[in-house]
Scaffold this active site. Structure first.
Site, PDB file in Angstrom:
ATOM      1  N   SER A 299      39.760  81.826  46.784  1.00  9.06           N
ATOM      2  CA  SER A 299      39.369  80.420  46.666  1.00  9.06           C
ATOM      3  C   SER A 299      40.145  79.606  47.691  1.00  9.06           C
ATOM      4  CB  SER A 299      39.605  79.921  45.232  1.00  9.06           C
ATOM      5  OG  SER A 299      39.068  78.618  45.066  1.00  9.06           O
ATOM      6  N   THR A 300      40.894  78.594  47.255  1.00  9.81           N
ATOM      7  CA  THR A 300      41.606  77.726  48.194  1.00  9.81           C
ATOM      8  C   THR A 300      42.544  78.538  49.085  1.00  9.81           C
ATOM      9  OG1 THR A 300      41.579  76.020  46.481  1.00  9.81           O
ATOM     10  CG2 THR A 300      43.022  75.658  48.381  1.00  9.81           C
TER      11      THR A 300
ATOM     12  N   ASP B 107      40.092  82.096  37.766  1.00  8.33           N
ATOM     13  CA  ASP B 107      38.869  82.870  37.992  1.00  8.33           C
ATOM     14  C   ASP B 107      39.204  84.203  38.648  1.00  8.33           C
ATOM     15  OD1 ASP B 107      36.112  83.330  37.911  1.00  8.33           O
ATOM     16  OD2 ASP B 107      35.835  82.582  39.955  1.00  8.33           O
TER      17      ASP B 107
ATOM     18  N   HIS C 267      35.137  80.956  46.649  1.00  6.86           N
ATOM     19  CA  HIS C 267      34.680  79.642  46.179  1.00  6.86           C
ATOM     20  C   HIS C 267      34.456  78.736  47.384  1.00  6.86           C
ATOM     21  CE1 HIS C 267      37.058  80.445  42.213  1.00  6.86           C
ATOM     22  NE2 HIS C 267      35.888  81.063  42.222  1.00  6.86           N
TER      23      HIS C 267
ATOM     24  N   MET D 272      43.193  78.457  43.428  1.00  4.06           N
ATOM     25  CA  MET D 272      43.603  77.667  42.271  1.00  4.06           C
ATOM     26  C   MET D 272      42.885  78.158  41.021  1.00  4.06           C
ATOM     27  SD  MET D 272      45.352  75.175  40.986  1.00  4.06           S
ATOM     28  CE  MET D 272      45.931  74.317  42.463  1.00  4.06           C
TER      29      MET D 272
END
Length: 345
Positions: free
Chosen positions: A160-161, A281, A186, A278
């Site tokens: 993600s991030t 997930d 993401h 973050m």
């Protein structure tokens, strides 16, 4: 609890006002100043010492990407790009994320403070991120010289991030005959097509957005399209990509948990990897993979932009071993090699 100090950099007075108004609406954020160009911003950074910078791309005297590069080299700090040029999955967005921006949002078509609500969450995430000088990032370790691919191995990666930089680092170390690889990052729908094309240009394997029904093949990497569906892998003689239009999971669509849980059901050799991001997930899905016999790796705290997803998976017991980003690529290949799972150095 101290507030998150934000410096807003944009050449438009109106836009600076709108962004500032949106951020000020959150009690956890303080807009400590604004700047119209990189020259003003450089002075404001020294004077105000902000926690997060929001940065436009099109500005006088120096464009935002050039300024971002200088920031990441000389005074690393969390940056969220805010620009008309960061819409529609453009190369500008990816360039900013590669340089070191934590995230990016597009300026809305209709200017209003309400349109920047998404930015509030991204600024809060950025404030908790770890940003390092690019010179401090070690080069990726060399791939195993004796690597021979296992034809039936499936590799699943979630991020993600900070995932743009992490995935570029990991995948650029893969040979052309890498294991069949499925990835959920993401990312908004407008970005994933451009990101897949970028990965395809710089990586030896073939990289593309996953298409419903596509068979998993050695030497191919499949990136989950953003937005409308989750990426799953179907079981059978030839595993295939499946795009499932359903509700978000853990607040995300596509979700890493959905991908990992589908891979856990394949009944074949598999490896799972969870990278920077973050939230939680992917933790439960990676645990399902490990319970099903997969080897699992996680990015360590020191090299994660946001040590959220890897931490959650590690604390759950889903991560067999944590490694720094530059060592993940060879470790992954070793676990996916024809000779079977070995110890991870």
């Amino acid at each position: 609890m101290s507030k998150i100090k934000v410096l807003v950099v944009d050449d438009s007075l109106t836009m600076r006002g709108l962004i500032s108004a949106a951020l000020k609406s959150d009690p956890e954020i303080e807009v400590v100043g604004t700047a119209a160009d990189p020259i003003e911003a450089r002075a404001a950074i020294k004077e105000l010492n902000p926690d997060v910078l929001t940065l436009d791309v099109e500005m006088p005297n120096m464009n935002g990407l050039e300024f971002l590069e200088k920031i990441m080299r000389l005074r690393p700090m969390p940056v969220v790009m805010v620009s008309t040029l960061t819409a529609a999955g453009t190369d500008v967005t990816l360039a900013a994320l590669e340089i070191g921006a934590v995230d990016a949002v597009a300026k809305p078509a209709v200017a209003s403070a309400d349109a920047f609500q998404e930015l509030i969450g991204k600024v809060k995430t950025a404030a908790r991120s770890r940003v390092r000088a690019r010179a401090d990032m070690p080069a990726s370790a060399a791939a195993p010289t004796a690597y021979r691919p296992a034809a039936n191995h499936v590799l699943a990666i979630g991020s993600s991030t900070g995932g743009v930089e992490a995935l570029l680092t990991v995948l650029s170390g893969f040979p052309a005959d890498c294991p069949a690889t499925v990835i959920t990052q993401h990312m908004p729908a407008t970005f994933t097509s451009s990101f897949a094309a970028r990965l395809d240009r710089v990586c030896a394997p073939k990289v593309a957005e996953a298409v419903d029904g596509a068979p998993l093949q050695q030497g191919h990497i499949y990136l989950a399209p953003g937005g409308a569906a989750h990426l799953e892998v179907t079981s059978g003689m030839t595993p295939r990509c499946r795009l499932v239009a359903s509700e978000p999971v853990n607040g995300h669509r596509p979700s890493v948990d959905v991908l990992f849980e589908s891979v856990a059901r394949l009944g074949r050799p598999m490896t799972g990897v969870i990278l920077t991001g973050m939230g939680r997930d992917g933790a439960k899905g990676l645990m399902a993979m490990r319970d099903a016999g997969a080897r699992t790796l996680g990015q360590d705290e020191a090299t994660s932009v946001v040590y959220g997803m890897p931490r959650a998976a590690f604390q759950l017991g889903a991560v067999e071993r944590q490694l720094p980003l530059h060592r993940l690529s060879p470790a992954i290949l070793e676990l996916c090699a024809h000779s079977g799972a070995r110890s991870i150095a």
